[in-house]
Scaffold this motif. Structure first.
Motif, PDB file in Angstrom:
ATOM      1  N   PRO A  35       5.564  -5.447   4.688  1.00 48.93           N
ATOM      2  CA  PRO A  35       5.442  -4.277   3.828  1.00 48.93           C
ATOM      3  C   PRO A  35       6.798  -3.810   3.303  1.00 48.93           C
ATOM      4  N   PHE A  71       0.852  -1.195   0.000  1.00 50.50           N
ATOM      5  CA  PHE A  71       0.000   0.000   0.000  1.00 50.50           C
ATOM      6  C   PHE A  71       0.886   1.242   0.000  1.00 50.50           C
ATOM      7  N   LEU A 107      -5.465  -5.935   4.942  1.00 50.60           N
ATOM      8  CA  LEU A 107      -5.569  -4.949   6.031  1.00 50.60           C
ATOM      9  C   LEU A 107      -4.254  -4.267   6.355  1.00 50.60           C
ATOM     10  N   ASN A 108      -3.135  -4.980   6.272  1.00 49.57           N
ATOM     11  CA  ASN A 108      -1.867  -4.368   6.679  1.00 49.57           C
ATOM     12  C   ASN A 108      -1.080  -3.830   5.493  1.00 49.57           C
ATOM     13  N   GLY A 109      -1.631  -3.924   4.290  1.00 49.35           N
ATOM     14  CA  GLY A 109      -0.982  -3.310   3.140  1.00 49.35           C
ATOM     15  C   GLY A 109       0.274  -4.017   2.646  1.00 49.35           C
TER      16      GLY A 109
END
Lengths: 466, 71
Positions: free
Chosen positions: A433, A192, A407-409
């Motif tokens: 990430p 993300f 949810l945590n990208g």
């Protein structure tokens, strides 16, 4: 058709003209799209004009870019200058044409790629099957009676059928990973904030990602590197970090701590999907398993956040134009507009906990494998599916293993597992990430060990229909 | 770090989707056509079931919402 590297090499060297590639691609799209309904719009004139520009660059001795002459398509929620961005809807038809290309589209065109069309999707990206009441369903290239997955199903089908070698999609709760798996091609949802979403019609601001479909991880990596870069037009991407991966994906898996997701990810799952994950573990010689932190609640939190944010986004138009929405999407959006703030904030509190727990988990392991979907492609129109004795609604059940992991990208690739005579399924490969390099190293290693895409030829489609 | 907690009465309610629809639709000024009510209620029930799973998760009390998302 051939792969991205070969097309670009032949055009750059002058062995082929970009125009001949574009003409051949447009003819193939016209012929192949009738049965599959992957494209909602084909940009004939634009594609030929862009191809001529690439050929002129080469004739004048200028560098035409690393993707010179490579045809590509985009999910129809990407802005294309001069075109109305539909996002799978009819309501958007009255919007003004886009003033400029989405950043991701602009970067590929600047690299010499040729945009040939816009691709079908669930209305406003809300769904896992690319069944669209306005534009019809996109069909799976391996069996046209089945779903291509969604919501980026047009993108995945176009690549799986060999109509184009490259497509862009978006992934909010799995909309790249589900169609990549069900269509048997490579897909990547980057971290993300890594790739700009400027000019991409929004769905859920804090979950929306832009990503890539191709038929191999080497091709995905090449394109992903070109998409990276800061973009002040996307608040999430403003401080984008550029970390090229092409030179790193062949480093193998020695020294990497790879584990298989346990518990939730091995319960409501078909034999085919589980076989794919276990085959991946076997190919890599790994036995470790890890339990992810409360995946059922993570899926639920993503579900609540998605409903609430998308309901809010569409609130004004739902009040006055509800009848113009796809019935498959409308009621979900209205319900989302009626969610109390408390439900939403509890989901966001859970999310903070989940992000912290997953970051701790990635101190212990580098890469985790999980099935992409519980089953291979379901039939179009199929309302329910029974998986390991549990009956699920098809339209939400396909997201069982992808939705918790947005949810945590973190970056997640899908590699296909496609034994002869069967429908493909996919394996999710995830890392902390910003560690796309680890994801793609493992994906590349699996491609070298029997994973990866085949091409669904017209002959294969006819055999399945016979 | 605070001890994990179970969210209190939030999870224990019986959910009346029709009533929820009528009250919230009035509050947020969202007209819902009669023909759409059943579908909206089904979706509200599904969202509520998901929210209940979230309420039941053991999340430390001082956990802040992830409103600003940084992976």
């Amino acid at each position: 058709m051939t792969d991205i590297h070969s097309i670009a090499a032949s055009v750059r060297s002058g062995r082929r003209s970009a125009r001949s590639v574009a003409e051949e691609t447009l003819a193939r799209v016209e012929a192949g799209n009738r049965a599959l309904n992957a494209f909602t719009h084909v940009f004939h004139e634009r594609a030929l004009a862009d191809a001529d520009a690439v050929d002129r660059s080469i004739a004048e001795g200028r560098n035409p870019g690393p993707l010179a002459g490579v045809p590509f398509g985009v999910k129809n929620l990407f802005d294309v200058a001069g075109e109305v961005t539909l996002a799978g809807s009819i309501i958007n038809r009255s919007n003004r044409p886009a003033a400029r290309d989405a950043t991701a589209v602009a970067r590929l065109r600047a690299a010499g790629a040729i945009l040939v069309g816009a691709l079908n999707m669930n209305e406003f990206a809300y769904g896992y099957t690319t069944e669209n009441s306005h534009y019809g369903p996109t069909r799976n290239a391996h069996d046209p009676t089945r779903s291509a997955g969604g919501s980026s199903g047009g993108s995945a089908t176009a690549v799986a059928a060999g109509l184009i070698p490259l497509a862009l999609g978006s992934d909010t709760n799995g909309s790249i990973r589900v169609p990549a798996a069900l269509c048997g091609i490579a897909g990547l949802k980057p971290t993300f904030g890594r790739v700009s979403r400027a000019g991409v019609y929004p769905f859920v601001a804090s979950l929306d990602h832009v990503g890539v479909f191709a038929r191999s991880m080497a091709e995905v990596a090449l394109v992903y590197d070109l998409l990276q870069g800061a973009d002040p037009s996307d608040p999430a991407c403003r401080q984008g970090v550029v970390e090229p991966v092409v030179a790193r994906i062949d480093q193998g898996t020695d020294g990497l701590r790879v584990a298989v997701a346990d518990g939730y990810f091995r319960e409501t799952v078909s034999d085919e999907a589980l076989e794919a994950v276990d085959a991946a573990a076997g190919a890599l010689g790994i036995r470790e398993r890890v339990a992810l932190p409360n995946p059922a609640a993570a899926r639920a939190a993503a579900f609540v956040i998605t409903a609430t944010e998308s309901g809010s986004l569409h609130h004004a138009r739902l009040r006055t134009q509800a009848d113009q929405y796809d019935p498959l999407v409308r009621d979900r959006l209205i319900a989302g507009a009626l969610v109390p703030a408390h439900w939403y904030l509890e989901a966001q509190r859970f999310r903070r906990w989940f992000v912290d727990e997953l970051n701790r988990l990635f101190d212990q392991v580098d890469v985790v494998l999980a099935p992409a979907t519980p089953v291979p492609a379901p039939l179009l129109g199929q309302q329910e599916m029974t998986v390991a004795g549990t009956t699920l609604p098809t339209r939400t059940g396909l997201g069982l293993f992808v939705q918790p992991l947005t949810l945590n990208g973190m970056p997640i690739a899908v590699v296909p597992w496609h034994p002869p005579g069967r429908l493909p399924v996919g394996v999710q490969i995830m890392a902390a990430p910003w560690r796309e390099d680890l994801v793609l190293r493992v994906a590349q290693a699996l491609e070298e060990r029997g994973f990866g895409a085949g091409v669904a030829t017209a002959e294969q489609q006819e055999v399945r229909h016979a | 770090m605070a001890e994990p907690r179970k969210s209190s009465a939030k999870a224990a309610s019986t959910f009346d989707a029709e009533r929820h629809l009528d009250m919230m639709a009035a509050l947020v000024d969202m007209p819902v056509a009669e023909a759409h009510r059943d579908g909206v209620c089904q979706n509200l029930a599904r969202i509520h079931a998901m929210a209940t799973l979230v309420f039941e998760a053991d999340v430390p009390e001082n956990t802040e919402p992830a409103s600003v998302h940084r992976p």
